[in-house]
Write an enzyme that holds these catalytic residues in place. Structure first.
Site, PDB file in Angstrom:
ATOM      1  CG  HIS A 185      -2.394  -8.377  14.129  1.00 28.63           C
ATOM      2  ND1 HIS A 185      -3.629  -8.518  14.727  1.00 28.63           N
ATOM      3  CD2 HIS A 185      -2.445  -9.142  13.004  1.00 28.63           C
ATOM      4  CE1 HIS A 185      -4.382  -9.323  14.009  1.00 28.63           C
ATOM      5  NE2 HIS A 185      -3.694  -9.714  12.959  1.00 28.63           N
ATOM      6  CD  GLU A 215      -3.105   0.651   2.255  1.00 27.77           C
ATOM      7  OE1 GLU A 215      -4.048  -0.080   1.897  1.00 27.77           O
ATOM      8  OE2 GLU A 215      -2.994   1.103   3.404  1.00 27.77           O
TER       9      GLU A 215
END
Lengths: 486, 143
Positions: free
Chosen positions: A409, A210
C-alpha cells in the site's frame, strides 16, 4: 523464547515463512514477502505480530505480511489474514486499524507539466487554502442525525447525490464507493460526535494531497497505463490519501474495548490485546462489522468530497470545467478494511473475511469487482510514497491468489517519527524540495519533517518486491510536483 | 515526575513512559504526554474556563485508557484542548474513578502549533503499574 525472525525459512527469493511449529498456538504458517534487504529492514515486531496473527481462529492458508510491512498493533502494517466465518472465524479491529478505510484515490487530468509548470506553486497554495488539513480543521459538510446515517450507509453515493461529484466517479471506486452491510445503529454517539465536523478534511500524519506528473520515462507498462487513463506525455495527476477521520478512529476504539471484555466468553485468548477478536457470527462481531462498514463509507465520502474540492480549485484556476480539464477518477483503493470476498481454498470457493491492514486489494484481470474498462488489465493499485520519492500506479495480477489478491500500500516507514524529526528540519526540507521542483504546503513543519522521504523505505524496492513475488505489477511511476501535507 | 518518549516501541506512532508519585498525578502527566505528542507549542493561555469531569471504569488501566480517549473526544467533537491540571483517582475493589480538573482551550491554528493528530490510544503495551511507590504507565498513541 528466541527471536522468531530466526525461525524464518526461505520459500523463494521473495517470500519467507515462519512455520506453525515456531510458536505454540499458530494455526497456520506466516508468510512475509520481500527480498533479503527488505526483510532485514523490517523490525523484529513484524515477525512476532505475523506469528500472532496466525493464531486467529478460522484463519485460512497463511498469515501474510506484504513487502512494505512494518510493526503495527496486533497485526503488522502490511498484514493480511483471511478467516472463514463458517469455520469459527473471528473479526479483529486490530486487523483493520484505527483509521478504517484509510485509502488513496488517483485522478487523471488532461493537463501536462509543460502547460502548467509555472502555475503549480499557486495551485498548491489554492489547494492548501481550499482543502482543510491539520488538527482542528473542519469540513464544509457537517453531518448529523439522519443525514449522517444516510451518509454512513451510502458513502460516496451520498456525495454524488448531493452535488459533490459525477455518477461515473462511483464506478471507479472499490465497492463502487459504497460498502454494503453498514449499520448506523452500531455506531456510538461518541463516534458520531467525534467525526461530525471532519468530513471532507485531509487529516494529518501521512495523509496528503499531491499533484504528480506521469513522465514518459516513468511509464513501465504503456498498455495498462493507457487503459487506466495515462495517455499523454508528462501528464498531470492528483493523488488523495485520507481515511474515515475521527468517526473511524472512535469506532475502532469502541470495539477494541468491547472485544477485550467480551472475547473471554468465546474462549478467545490471543497473545496480544490489540488482536482482541469476536467470532464473526456473534452479536459483537456483527455489530463491529456493521459499524466498520459505516466507517468505510465515511472514508469513501471523505475522499469524494476532497476530490470535489480539487475539481473546483482546478476549474476556478484554469477557468475551465472539470470535464474540459479531464479531471477523471482513475480509481480509489482501500488500505484498512475487512471484507467478505469469495476465494478458492484447496479447490473450493469459500466466502472469507479478508482483513487487510495497510494492504491493498489487488484483483487480477477478469475478476468480478473491477470496472469494465479495466477488466482485462486488472484492478488499478495505487501505492503512495513519500513526497520526495514519488508514488506508483500498479495493477492486480492473476498470480496473487496466495495473498487473497492483496499487495503493498505504500513505502512503509524505515525510521521512527522521533528519529525523523532529529534527522530532518521541516523548513529546510520544504526549501530543498522547492529547489527540486516539489512545492509543499503544510499545516506543520515538524509534521513535515516526520514525513521526509528518508524516513521511508525505498518505494522502488517495495514495488519491485511485490512485482517479483507476483502480487501486483507496476504500471507507472508518478513524480510529485506539488504537495499539501496535513 | 514526568513523561518521556520511547523510541523503540513503534515506527509510525508515538510512545511514552509516564511516571508519578500517585495515580492522580499519573493521569495529569499522561494528559500532558498526549498533548506533547500533538503540539509543539501550546502558545499563551487564553484564560480558558476550567472544566471538571468524572469517569469510571473496571480497573485503573481501563480508566486511564478511557481518560485519554475522553481528551481526544473533546478535541474532535468540541475543538477543545483539554489539559488536566489536577486529578483524584479512587481505586475500589471492582472499579476505579477519576475526578479531573482541567483547562479547556479552544483550538486556534494561529496560536496552537500542532505536529500531528492523535487518532487513538492503543492497547499496544498499554500498562499501569505501581513499582516501589512509583506509579508508571506505558502508552502508545496512534497518529
Amino acid at each position: 523464547m528466541g527471536k522468531i525472525r530466526e525461525s524464518l525459512r526461505k520459500i523463494s527469493d521473495h517470500c519467507h515463512e515462519i512455520p506453525p511449529s515456531s510458536r505454540k498456538g499458530m494455526l497456520a504458517p506466516a508468510r512475509i514477502y520481500g527480498g533479503d534487504a527488505l526483510l532485514k529492514s523490517m523490525d523484529d515486531a513484524v515477525f512476532e505480530q505475523a506469528a500472532n496473527v496466525a493464531m486467529l481462529p478460522g484463519i485460512q492458508k497463511y498469515a501474510l505480511c506484504m513487502p512494505d510491512g512494518h510493526s503495527g498493533y496486533g497485526f503488522p502494517i502490511g498484514g493480511v489474514a483471511a478467516v472463514d466465518p463458517e469455520d469459527g472465524g473471528v473479526i479483529s479491529p486490530g486487523g483493520i486499524g484505527f483509521d478504517i478505510n484509510c485509502g488513496i484515490r488517483l485522478m487523471a487530468t488532461s493537463l501536462t507539466l509543460s502547460e502548467i509548470e509555472k502555475e503549480i506553486p499557486a495551485l498548491v497554495d489554492r489547494l492548501f487554502a481550499r482543502v482543510p488539513s491539520g488538527v482542528g480543521a473542519t469540513g464544509e459538510v457537517a453531518l448529523k442525525g439522519s443525514r449522517l446515517e444516510e451518509a454512513m450507509t451510502k458513502g460516496a453515493l451520498w456525495a454524488v447525490q448531493n452535488g459533490y461529484g459525477e455518477p461515473e466517479d462511483l464506478e471507479y471506486c472499490e465497492e463502487n464507493g459504497r460498502m454494503e452491510g453498514a449499520d448506523p445503529d452500531a455506531v456510538s454517539l461518541r463516534a458520531r460526535e467525534r467525526g461530525k465536523n471532519q468530513i471532507g478534511t485531509l487529516g494529518s500524519g501521512n495523509h496528503f494531497l499531491e499533484i504528480q506528473v506521469a513522465e514518459s520515462s516513468g511509464i513501465i507498462d504503456a498498455n495498462r497505463a493507457h487503459a487506466f487513463g495515462i495517455d499523454r506525455e508528462d501528464q498531470i495527476m492528483v493523488m488523495i490519501h485520507s481515511g474515515s477521520r475521527a468517526t473511524g478512529h472512535q469506532i475502532a476504539t469502541d470495539y477494541l474495548r468491547l472485544f477485550l471484555s467480551a472475547q473471554h466468553r468465546y474462549g478467545l485468548n490471543l497473545p496480544d490485546r490489540e488482536l482482541a477478536s469476536a467470532p464473526f457470527h456473534s452479536d459483537e462481531g456483527r455489530a463491529y462489522f456493521g459499524a466498520m462498514n459505516c466507517a468505510i463509507n465515511i472514508a469513501f465520502l471523505n475522499r469524494q468530497l476532497i476530490m470535489h474540492s480539487v475539481r473546483e480549485v482546478f476549474a476556478d484556476h484554469f477557468k475551465k470545467s472539470p470535464r474540459e480539464l479531464g479531471l477523471r477518477l482513475i480509481y480509489d483503493v482501500c488500505h484498512n478494511t475487512a471484507k467478505l470476498e469469495h476465494h478458492e481454498i484447496d479447490g473450493k470457493t469459500r466466502r472469507l473475511l479478508v482483513h487487510r491492514k495497510g494492504a491493498t486489494r489487488a484483483f487480477g484481470p477478469g475478476m468480478k469487482g473491477i470496472p469494465g474498462r479495466y477488466t482485462q488489465h486488472g484492478q488499478p493499485v495505487i501505492v503512495g510514497g513519500s513526497m520526495e520519492s514519488g508514488s506508483y500506479l500498479c495493477a492486480g495480477t492473476a498470480s496473487a491468489a496466495e495473498t487473497f489478491y492483496s499487495t503493498v500500500h505504500g513505502s512503509g516507514r524505515a525510521m521512527s517519527r522521533t528519529q525523523a524529526r532529529k534527522a530532518f528540519n521541516g523548513r529546510e526540507l520544504q526549501q530543498s524540495l522547492g529547489s527540486r521542483g516539489i512545492h509543499v504546503r503544510t499545516a506543520s513543519f515538524s509534521g513535515l519533517a516526520e514525513e521526509a522521504g528518508g524516513a521511508y523505505k525505498d518505494i522502488d524496492a517495495v514495488v519491485g518486491a511485490a512485482s517479483a513475488a507476483g502480487l501486483s505489477v507496476p504500471v507507472a511511476r508518478l513524480k510529485p510536483v506539488g504537495n499539501v501535507k496535513g | 515526575m514526568a513523561y518521556e518518549r520511547i523510541d523503540d516501541i513503534t515506527r509510525a506512532d508515538v510512545a511514552f513512559k509516564i511516571s508519578a508519585g500517585n495515580p492522580g498525578a499519573l493521569f495529569v502527566e499522561a494528559g500532558a504526554a498526549l498533548w506533547a505528542a500533538m503540539l509543539e507549542d501550546m502558545g499563551p493561555s487564553s484564560g480558558a474556563p476550567p472544566m471538571r469531569f468524572e469517569l469510571q471504569a473496571e480497573s485503573i488501566e481501563a480508566l486511564l485508557h478511557l481518560f485519554l480517549d475522553e481528551l481526544l473526544y473533546h478535541k474532535d467533537a468540541e475543538g477543545l484542548i483539554v489539559v488536566p491540571s489536577a486529578a483524584e483517582v479512587e481505586l475500589g475493589a471492582a472499579d476505579a474513578i477519576v475526578r479531573c480538573d482541567a483547562l479547556a482551550e479552544r483550538i486556534d491554528p494561529a496560536v496552537h502549533r500542532f505536529v500531528v493528530d492523535v487518532k487513538a490510544v492503543t492497547m499496544h503495551r498499554f500498562s499501569v503499574r505501581r513499582e516501589g511507590g512509583i506509579w508508571t504507565a506505558t502508552v502508545v498513541f496512534d497518529v
